[in-house]
Design a protein around this motif. Structure first.
Motif, short mmCIF file in Angstrom:
data_model
loop_
_atom_site.label_atom_id
_atom_site.label_comp_id
_atom_site.label_asym_id
_atom_site.label_seq_id
_atom_site.Cartn_x
_atom_site.Cartn_y
_atom_site.Cartn_z
N GLN A 193 56.66 37.23 36.48
CA GLN A 193 56.54 35.78 36.29
C GLN A 193 56.12 35.08 37.59
O GLN A 193 55.60 33.96 37.54
CB GLN A 193 57.87 35.19 35.80
CG GLN A 193 58.19 35.52 34.35
CD GLN A 193 59.54 34.97 33.92
OE1 GLN A 193 60.28 34.40 34.72
NE2 GLN A 193 59.86 35.13 32.64
N GLN A 194 56.34 35.73 38.71
CA GLN A 194 56.04 35.12 40.01
C GLN A 194 54.64 35.50 40.51
O GLN A 194 54.24 35.06 41.59
CB GLN A 194 57.08 35.56 41.05
CG GLN A 194 58.51 35.27 40.65
CD GLN A 194 58.76 33.78 40.40
OE1 GLN A 194 58.23 32.92 41.11
NE2 GLN A 194 59.56 33.49 39.39
N ASN A 197 43.90 36.76 40.18
CA ASN A 197 42.59 36.13 40.23
C ASN A 197 41.66 36.85 39.24
O ASN A 197 41.45 38.05 39.36
CB ASN A 197 42.02 36.21 41.65
CG ASN A 197 40.73 35.45 41.81
OD1 ASN A 197 39.75 35.71 41.13
ND2 ASN A 197 40.73 34.50 42.74
N GLU A 198 41.15 36.12 38.27
CA GLU A 198 40.35 36.74 37.22
C GLU A 198 39.05 37.33 37.75
O GLU A 198 38.49 38.25 37.16
CB GLU A 198 40.05 35.72 36.12
CG GLU A 198 41.28 35.27 35.35
CD GLU A 198 40.93 34.34 34.21
OE1 GLU A 198 39.72 34.10 34.01
OE2 GLU A 198 41.85 33.87 33.52
N ALA A 201 46.20 39.84 43.55
CA ALA A 201 47.50 39.31 43.17
C ALA A 201 47.86 38.14 44.08
O ALA A 201 47.76 38.25 45.31
CB ALA A 201 48.56 40.40 43.27
N PHE A 205 50.88 35.35 44.97
CA PHE A 205 52.28 35.01 44.76
C PHE A 205 52.84 34.33 46.00
O PHE A 205 52.31 34.48 47.12
CB PHE A 205 53.11 36.25 44.43
CG PHE A 205 52.94 37.38 45.41
CD1 PHE A 205 53.71 37.44 46.57
CD2 PHE A 205 52.01 38.38 45.18
CE1 PHE A 205 53.57 38.48 47.48
CE2 PHE A 205 51.86 39.43 46.09
CZ PHE A 205 52.64 39.48 47.24
N GLN A 252 50.44 35.86 39.88
CA GLN A 252 49.23 35.51 39.14
C GLN A 252 48.08 36.37 39.67
O GLN A 252 48.09 36.79 40.82
CB GLN A 252 48.90 34.02 39.30
CG GLN A 252 49.96 33.11 38.69
CD GLN A 252 49.61 31.64 38.85
OE1 GLN A 252 48.84 31.28 39.75
NE2 GLN A 252 50.17 30.80 37.99
#
Length: 441
Positions: free
Chosen positions: A130-131, A135-136, A141, A143, A133
């Motif tokens: 949850q912490q 980058n598409e 990663a 955080f 994300q």
């Protein structure tokens, strides 16, 4: 016509001998209760598939193995929920949440905990994920370091409270808590270098939380990484999803199974040598050894091929789908151990010879090396120093791997004696060493 009659006669004789032979069946001479098994945790315990459905997870395969061995009293996983964090599990316990099963029967979680002899738990990954994300575009990663540290501290605090609650409700329950694997092997190497240290910290946090409660920590990272390295698509087939396939769940189930103890108790009427006693007792407690119907273990007797197959089937968790008929003339679908022989043949562990399995034939030391290496997917150096096994021997590589893993030592004169029969005590020692590395010298 004469040839057909001869083959039929041989088949009938062999089939009758299989049915009548008292040595073909291992005794169920045990003093152990069946287990009520409770699974708590997140989507892995619930059995979420890589494509958004729910099916059998590692917990179902553990329950199936217990049931196959006649050790399962009940299996309960309604309190394992996809997306659950440690806070969710703790909240369910503290509020004594009630949930219905598929038949509409309601059960409170505290009652389930109090009833269980065995509990598995996986929790903490969602707290951390949850912490983070991603980058598409780059897959990097992203955080916040402080938020991540806080989440990890929360995992430890919640797990300690969860285990305190469970132990207060049921002090005698055996608890097994899972360490997580890398669920995102498809991400770029730069991202892997960010995530793998976090995985190590998370698993250390989970393991540390259970130490004060005598909880058994089950590591899965290395086993899953080894499997995924062979073919990622077989184990984590959806690059956009963290959940494993059936094969992946079986990897997790087998890591648990190496640790799980069903607490069998058997008093054999014959003597077991000191050098093999600990290993035999280890396999007895795990339900892998039951001995003969006459109460004996038969330590010095050569182990039969069928009996070695039965022990392997108890030591390894497979799916419950029946295997295709391997076409053996001497193990037909009404024979004792037929489904086991079929499954292990399907897995490539046994191959038979010219349509015969030879279930009552003694297992040789070379055959032992082959089936253990194949069954447990062992890897190692392809070199050994045994004087009687040259590089052209069909089992040379298998023997080398067991030697490299220190599963086998050979004899004082430097030989291995590959064609010599292996005794039941010797096979038990080798199998124990493969399962439990603490037995390796």
């Amino acid at each position: 016509m004469k040839r057909k009659m001869t083959k039929l006669a041989i088949t009938l004789v062999m089939a009758i001998s299989l049915l009548l032979s008292p040595a073909m069946a291992l005794a169920e001479n045990t003093d152990s209760q069946k287990l009520d098994y409770l699974a708590l945790g997140d989507s892995l315990a619930a059995g979420r598939t890589p494509f958004g459905q729910h099916d059998k997870g590692y917990t179902d395969f553990i329950a199936g193995q217990l049931n196959k061995m006649n050790k399962l009293a009940s299996f309960e996983k309604r309190f394992a929920v996809s997306g659950y964090t440690t806070s969710d599990i703790l909240h369910d316990i503290q509020t004594n949440v009630e949930k219905e099963d598929s038949a509409g029967q309601t059960l409170a979680i505290k009652d389930a905990i109090q009833n269980a002899e065995m509990i598995t738990l996986d929790a903490g990954a969602n707290d951390v994920l949850q912490q983070i994300q991603f980058n598409e575009t780059t897959g990097e990663a992203v955080f916040d370091q402080q938020a991540l540290v806080a989440a990890l501290n929360g995992v430890k605090e919640n797990l300690v409270t969860i285990l305190t609650e469970i132990k207060s409700l049921n002090p005698s329950a055996d608890i097994y808590i899972m360490g997580y694997y890398n669920p995102l092997p498809y991400l770029p190497q730069q991202t892997q270098s960010q995530l793998l240290p976090l995985l190590t910290i998370l698993n250390s946090t989970i393991s540390g939380a259970g130490q004060a409660f005598s909880v058994k920590f089950v590591p899965t990272a290395d086993a899953m990484a080894s499997a995924v390295a062979q073919n990622p698509g077989d184990y984590l087939p959806n690059p956009k999803d963290i959940h494993p396939s059936e094969a992946g769940y079986l990897v997790l189930a087998n890591e648990f199974w190496k640790t799980i103890n069903v607490k069998n108790k058997i008093q054999f009427t014959d003597e077991i040598q000191d050098w093999a006693k600990d290993e035999v007792n280890f396999l007895v407690e795990k339900g892998i050894i039951n001995g003969f119907e006459n109460g004996k273990f038969g330590a010095d007797e050569p182990i039969k091929r069928l009996h070695s197959a039965i022990m392997l089937d108890r030591a390894i968790v497979y799916n419950e789908q029946p295997a295709a008929n391997p076409g053996y003339i001497d193990v037909i679908d009404t024979s004792d151990g037929y489904s086991i022989v079929a499954k292990l043949t399907e897995q490539g562990i046994f191959a038979g010879d010219n349509q015969y399995f030879y279930p009552n034939q003694s297992l040789t030391r070379a055959q032992m090396a082959k089936i253990l290496v194949t069954a447990f997917h062992l890897q190692g150096s392809a070199a050994h120093s045994f004087t009687d096994v040259n590089t052209t021997h069909w089992a040379s590589d298998y023997i080398s791997i067991l030697s490299d893993k220190k599963i086998i030592n050979g004899y004082a004169d430097g030989s291995f004696k590959p064609d010599q029969s292996i005794t039941r005590a010797e096979f038990s020692v080798m199998l124990s060493r493969v399962i439990n590395k603490s037995f390796i010298e």
